[in-house]
Design a protein around this motif. Sequence first.
Motif, mmCIF file in Angstrom:
data_model
loop_
_atom_site.group_PDB
_atom_site.id
_atom_site.type_symbol
_atom_site.label_atom_id
_atom_site.label_comp_id
_atom_site.label_asym_id
_atom_site.label_seq_id
_atom_site.Cartn_x
_atom_site.Cartn_y
_atom_site.Cartn_z
ATOM 1 N N MET A 175 -6.414 -1.890 -4.499
ATOM 2 C CA MET A 175 -7.072 -1.173 -3.404
ATOM 3 C C MET A 175 -8.348 -1.902 -2.999
ATOM 4 O O MET A 175 -9.474 -1.469 -3.266
ATOM 5 C CB MET A 175 -7.330 0.273 -3.808
ATOM 6 N N VAL B 81 -2.639 7.959 -1.809
ATOM 7 C CA VAL B 81 -3.174 7.027 -0.814
ATOM 8 C C VAL B 81 -2.998 7.565 0.597
ATOM 9 O O VAL B 81 -3.769 7.222 1.502
ATOM 10 C CB VAL B 81 -2.547 5.624 -0.937
ATOM 11 N N SER B 82 -2.002 8.422 0.791
ATOM 12 C CA SER B 82 -1.858 9.052 2.097
ATOM 13 C C SER B 82 -3.058 9.935 2.397
ATOM 14 O O SER B 82 -3.551 9.987 3.524
ATOM 15 C CB SER B 82 -0.573 9.887 2.141
ATOM 16 N N HIS C 125 -0.652 -1.989 -6.395
ATOM 17 C CA HIS C 125 -1.421 -1.812 -5.158
ATOM 18 C C HIS C 125 -2.900 -2.019 -5.461
ATOM 19 O O HIS C 125 -3.598 -1.088 -5.860
ATOM 20 C CB HIS C 125 -1.189 -0.416 -4.581
ATOM 21 N N SER D 110 -6.463 7.355 2.283
ATOM 22 C CA SER D 110 -6.467 6.135 3.082
ATOM 23 C C SER D 110 -5.699 6.285 4.392
ATOM 24 O O SER D 110 -6.233 6.027 5.467
ATOM 25 C CB SER D 110 -5.867 4.978 2.270
ATOM 26 N N HIS D 111 -4.454 6.731 4.314
ATOM 27 C CA HIS D 111 -3.627 6.762 5.510
ATOM 28 C C HIS D 111 -4.065 7.842 6.497
ATOM 29 O O HIS D 111 -4.184 7.581 7.702
ATOM 30 C CB HIS D 111 -2.167 6.962 5.125
ATOM 31 N N SER E 203 0.808 -1.219 0.000
ATOM 32 C CA SER E 203 0.000 0.000 0.000
ATOM 33 C C SER E 203 0.839 1.266 0.000
ATOM 34 O O SER E 203 0.310 2.367 -0.129
ATOM 35 C CB SER E 203 -0.951 0.009 1.206
ATOM 36 N N THR E 204 2.159 1.144 0.171
ATOM 37 C CA THR E 204 3.074 2.264 -0.071
ATOM 38 C C THR E 204 4.126 1.789 -1.054
ATOM 39 O O THR E 204 4.502 0.624 -1.079
ATOM 40 C CB THR E 204 3.747 2.764 1.228
ATOM 41 N N HIS F 142 1.474 8.081 -6.285
ATOM 42 C CA HIS F 142 0.693 7.054 -5.606
ATOM 43 C C HIS F 142 0.722 7.265 -4.098
ATOM 44 O O HIS F 142 -0.319 7.269 -3.435
ATOM 45 C CB HIS F 142 1.238 5.665 -5.931
ATOM 46 N N ASP F 143 1.912 7.437 -3.545
ATOM 47 C CA ASP F 143 2.030 7.516 -2.084
ATOM 48 C C ASP F 143 1.337 8.757 -1.531
ATOM 49 O O ASP F 143 0.756 8.716 -0.444
ATOM 50 C CB ASP F 143 3.504 7.509 -1.681
#
Length: 380
Positions: free
Chosen positions: A138, A198-199, A136, A202-203, A114-115, A194-195
Amino acid sequence: MNPDFNTWHFGFVGLGLIGGSIARAIRKYWPEAKITAYNPSRDTLEEAIADGVVDDGTCREDCLARCGRETFTGSDFAACDVIFLCAPVQNNAENLKELKGHLKDSAILTDIGSTKRDIHEHVRDLQLEKYFVGGHPMTGSERTRYRNSRAELLENAYYMLAPEEETPGEKTDAMVALVTGMKAIPVVVSCEKHDFAVSAISHLPHVVSAALVNTVREEDDDSHLLRQIAAGGFKDITRISSSSPIMWQQICMTNRDNLLLLLDQYIKELTKIRHEIGEGEAREIGAFFSDAKAYRDSFSNALPGAKGQLNTFYVDIEDRPAALAEVVTLLAVNAVSIKNVGITHNREYQEGVLLVEFHDKKALDKAAGILETHGYTLHR
């Protein structure tokens, strides 16, 4: 032209929930493909072979007996066209080292993390860029391990793909075709983009969710009133706090810079609305909620197949004995499989009292038709 994946050889390093689901999808859509796997535990490997998902593979015991090591040897995957790294993130660096020198030129390496920054850095350090397309999917489930894997878990889920600059275009195209064939939705981005994405989606929400739960926990008293009525909206927006603490600890460490940037922005938003509430600035408070509503309402008009699309509806049922059983029985006799069912005690945010969740939209639509035909009122 799409490759004929029936003629391809796939490898899996790890057969957990996601790795198992991808392997099942490959077997479902390309039944003649060959699948080789390594998994630490023998029981999982044997289960996958017995299911007809995996053709052959090794486990920790096999490797110890063969070469005195607990992990696989790269030569086990030398013939593979695509190798999925599905082990825990902290094991990927060693797994990459083991695979180096055993890959054919046309091979594709990918992962499911996921990262992406950490795995991409290891790929660059080992000069494996020409093989690598970071991945990744999801998707997920509250249940883990191979036994709970399903090919359907990938359907209509975004599947992020992050190639390296040196990755040949045909390898990225092949992964796009593979993901599309598994009924997921490929999205090609850089690992950096991407990171950050998703941060944000999601994060950060996981951190916020945990903070909300901890805030309420601290404010609850011996009567446990807050815990008792923590249903409806609060329970929905904090559901993700039940995820693995160890996994989220690792995510916070591997995507720290993006998460700190977004936490600062979130704290800025909270500080702003706190000031507006404190000063009684009605117009600004209204704009705070209306802007959020407008953006949130636009999600349904975005790209189709958003991850986490819940196949659920609420049903009005009478408060009497057997009311719940009647709904469940009605669906069961009509061969509709239910994923989850629950009673909503806090009706502040939901119109219906019975929450029913299904594995896919097809089952949801069938169930809705059956219940509405029998006079039940549904809320989607």
